[in-house]
Design a protein around this motif. Structure first.
Motif: not given
Length: 190
Positions: A26-27, A60-61, A85-86, A119-123
């Motif tokens: 996911y970079g 899985i998270a 991930p949203a 907006r998201t933890p992943l972002a």
């Protein structure tokens, strides 16, 4: 760390594994995540509304710590499904945001800079943990009002509207009334 969170956190850590492969896919710069949120890990978790608990056999998270403004104290843990991930949950619902230490750092705003809200933890992770993520709209909106942030940068127009609605909801919650018999008569303009 609060005692109730500590026990749940210990269970989660025991059931987790570091996620270097997830970060690569996911970079995410794993090294940048360690000081900002303790790293990124994978575990089987079961959501319950806005919270979650570790549960063997569940989905899985990915998860990380939500640190306080001192960048050390763990206020909560945030988890999101690897495939969605949203959507995310917190372990206790206690932390208003990810990236709190960055948000109070004066250097964030130097030379006209803005606090970048993701907006998201992943972002947020993909942005090198720069900026912040509101975890709970009502608590996070209150936290935003207390920041020294002269400018806030949203991801897009829709995100800016979400932030504004959350901030407006704070003032719409309360109605101010004057009890009967204590009202002042209208005063004429001088």
């Amino acid at each position: 760390m609060r005692p109730d969170l500590l026990l749940a956190y210990a269970d989660l850590v025991e059931a987790s594994q570091p996620s270097i492969a997830y970060c690569r896919e996911y970079g995410i710069d794993f090294a940048a995540t360690v000081p900002a949120c303790g790293g990124v890990f994978l575990a089987e978790v079961e959501p319950h509304g806005r919270t979650f608990e570790p549960r063997e056999g569940a989905a899985i998270a990915a998860w990380c710590e939500a640190l306080a403004e001192d960048a050390e104290t763990v206020l909560d843990v945030v988890a999101w499904p690897v495939e969605q991930p949203a959507h995310w949950w917190t372990l206790s619902g206690f932390a208003p945001a990810l990236g709190m230490a960055h948000a109070i750092n004066g250097a964030t705003y130097s030379f006209g800079g803005a606090l970048h809200l993701h907006r998201t933890p992943l972002a947020w992770l993909q942005a090198g943990c720069n900026g912040a993520v509101i975890l709970d709209p009502s608590v996070g909106a209150r936290w935003l009002l207390d920041l020294p942030a002269p400018r806030i940068a949203a991801e897009d127009d829709a995100h800016a509207c979400e932030i504004m609605r959350a901030r407006q909801a704070l003032t719409e919650r309360q109605t101010i009334v004057v009890p009967q018999g204590r009202r002042q008569p209208d005063r004429e303009a001088a």
